[in-house]
Design a protein around this motif. Structure first.
Motif, PDB file in Angstrom:
ATOM      1  N   GLY A  86       0.836  -1.195   0.000  1.00 42.81           N
ATOM      2  CA  GLY A  86       0.000   0.000   0.000  1.00 42.81           C
ATOM      3  C   GLY A  86       0.872   1.247   0.000  1.00 42.81           C
ATOM      4  N   PRO A  87       0.285   2.399  -0.285  1.00 43.63           N
ATOM      5  CA  PRO A  87       1.078   3.640  -0.355  1.00 43.63           C
ATOM      6  C   PRO A  87       1.405   4.209   1.021  1.00 43.63           C
ATOM      7  N   VAL A  88       1.995   3.371   1.872  1.00 48.13           N
ATOM      8  CA  VAL A  88       2.422   3.838   3.188  1.00 48.13           C
ATOM      9  C   VAL A  88       3.773   4.525   3.064  1.00 48.13           C
ATOM     10  N   ILE A 103      -2.078  -2.567  -7.261  1.00 49.97           N
ATOM     11  CA  ILE A 103      -1.913  -1.832  -6.002  1.00 49.97           C
ATOM     12  C   ILE A 103      -3.266  -1.291  -5.530  1.00 49.97           C
ATOM     13  N   LEU A 104      -4.110  -0.860  -6.455  1.00 48.65           N
ATOM     14  CA  LEU A 104      -5.427  -0.336  -6.073  1.00 48.65           C
ATOM     15  C   LEU A 104      -6.349  -1.421  -5.526  1.00 48.65           C
ATOM     16  N   ALA A 105      -6.054  -2.683  -5.791  1.00 41.60           N
ATOM     17  CA  ALA A 105      -6.855  -3.776  -5.246  1.00 41.60           C
ATOM     18  C   ALA A 105      -6.601  -3.959  -3.751  1.00 41.60           C
ATOM     19  N   ASN A 106      -5.534  -3.376  -3.241  1.00 40.46           N
ATOM     20  CA  ASN A 106      -5.216  -3.435  -1.817  1.00 40.46           C
ATOM     21  C   ASN A 106      -6.247  -2.599  -1.056  1.00 40.46           C
ATOM     22  N   PRO A 107      -6.886  -3.167  -0.031  1.00 40.00           N
ATOM     23  CA  PRO A 107      -7.947  -2.424   0.664  1.00 40.00           C
ATOM     24  C   PRO A 107      -7.485  -1.194   1.430  1.00 40.00           C
ATOM     25  N   ILE A 108      -6.192  -1.001   1.628  1.00 43.22           N
ATOM     26  CA  ILE A 108      -5.752   0.207   2.335  1.00 43.22           C
ATOM     27  C   ILE A 108      -5.231   1.284   1.390  1.00 43.22           C
ATOM     28  N   THR A 109      -5.106   0.984   0.109  1.00 43.95           N
ATOM     29  CA  THR A 109      -4.512   1.937  -0.829  1.00 43.95           C
ATOM     30  C   THR A 109      -5.329   3.219  -0.944  1.00 43.95           C
ATOM     31  N   MET A 129     -12.937   8.032  -7.015  1.00 44.07           N
ATOM     32  CA  MET A 129     -12.174   6.991  -6.322  1.00 44.07           C
ATOM     33  C   MET A 129     -12.824   6.660  -4.979  1.00 44.07           C
ATOM     34  N   THR A 130     -13.238   7.703  -4.268  1.00 40.55           N
ATOM     35  CA  THR A 130     -13.882   7.498  -2.966  1.00 40.55           C
ATOM     36  C   THR A 130     -15.216   6.776  -3.124  1.00 40.55           C
ATOM     37  N   ALA A 131     -15.981   7.139  -4.142  1.00 39.61           N
ATOM     38  CA  ALA A 131     -17.275   6.481  -4.373  1.00 39.61           C
ATOM     39  C   ALA A 131     -17.083   5.013  -4.739  1.00 39.61           C
ATOM     40  N   LEU A 132     -16.110   4.722  -5.593  1.00 38.85           N
ATOM     41  CA  LEU A 132     -15.848   3.323  -5.968  1.00 38.85           C
ATOM     42  C   LEU A 132     -15.382   2.510  -4.767  1.00 38.85           C
ATOM     43  N   TYR A 133     -14.521   3.108  -3.943  1.00 37.03           N
ATOM     44  CA  TYR A 133     -14.043   2.407  -2.748  1.00 37.03           C
ATOM     45  C   TYR A 133     -15.196   2.171  -1.778  1.00 37.03           C
ATOM     46  N   THR A 134     -16.059   3.167  -1.616  1.00 32.02           N
ATOM     47  CA  THR A 134     -17.207   3.020  -0.721  1.00 32.02           C
ATOM     48  C   THR A 134     -18.124   1.910  -1.218  1.00 32.02           C
TER      49      THR A 134
END
Length: 159
Positions: A86-88, A103-109, A129-134
């Motif tokens: 993730g992008p830590v 990388i976007l498939a990672n739930p914390i990305t 991006m926020t809507a898709l993640y939600t």
């Protein structure tokens, strides 16, 4: 006994620990950087879909862990792997385009990237991006709860 309570209590405990850590973080942030930008107000809102995702993953792991005992041995290394993927320690912008979907498939990305942008780059979260993640978080939470309910009848037989 409502078995769902165990998943909820674990998630709420983690959220409490997160809240304590965020309080400490914001104290040091204000000392080092000064007042946070206005976009920082979006950071707590980004944690709502992330908490939903964590709850759903918790339901999936709790129900599956009853039947697959060795699952607990896999969770810790996978969690560490997800943190490093993730992008830590890097920005999502530095990821090559062909690897970005992985990388976007990672739930914390998404939450980490958007919170980082809100706090350190004074950028409001990307609404798409926020809507898709939600949406993904809701799907994971609903399907995880459904899986938990589907498998709960056999819990007593296995344990």
């Amino acid at each position: 006994f409502p078995l769902e309570t165990l998943v909820w209590s674990s998630t709420l405990t983690a959220l409490f620990n997160l809240a304590v850590g965020l309080i400490a973080f914001f104290i040091f942030y204000v000392i080092r950087e000064g007042a946070p930008p206005t976009s920082a107000w979006a950071a707590p809102l980004l944690l709502i879909p992330h908490a939903t995702m964590v709850l759903g993953i918790g339901f999936w792991l709790a129900a599956t862990g009853v039947y697959v005992r060795d699952l607990r041995l896999v969770v810790a290394p996978v969690t560490t792997l997800l943190m490093f993927l993730g992008p830590v320690f890097y920005s999502l912008a530095n990821v090559p385009a062909r690897a970005r979907a992985f990388i976007l498939a990672n739930p914390i990305t998404v939450p980490l990237g958007e919170i980082s942008n809100a706090l350190f780059r004074n950028a409001w979260p990307d609404p798409m991006m926020t809507a898709l993640y939600t949406l993904a978080a809701i799907v994971v939470a609903v399907s995880g709860h459904a899986w938990f309910q589907h498998t709960r009848d056999g819990f007593a037989d296995v344990v």
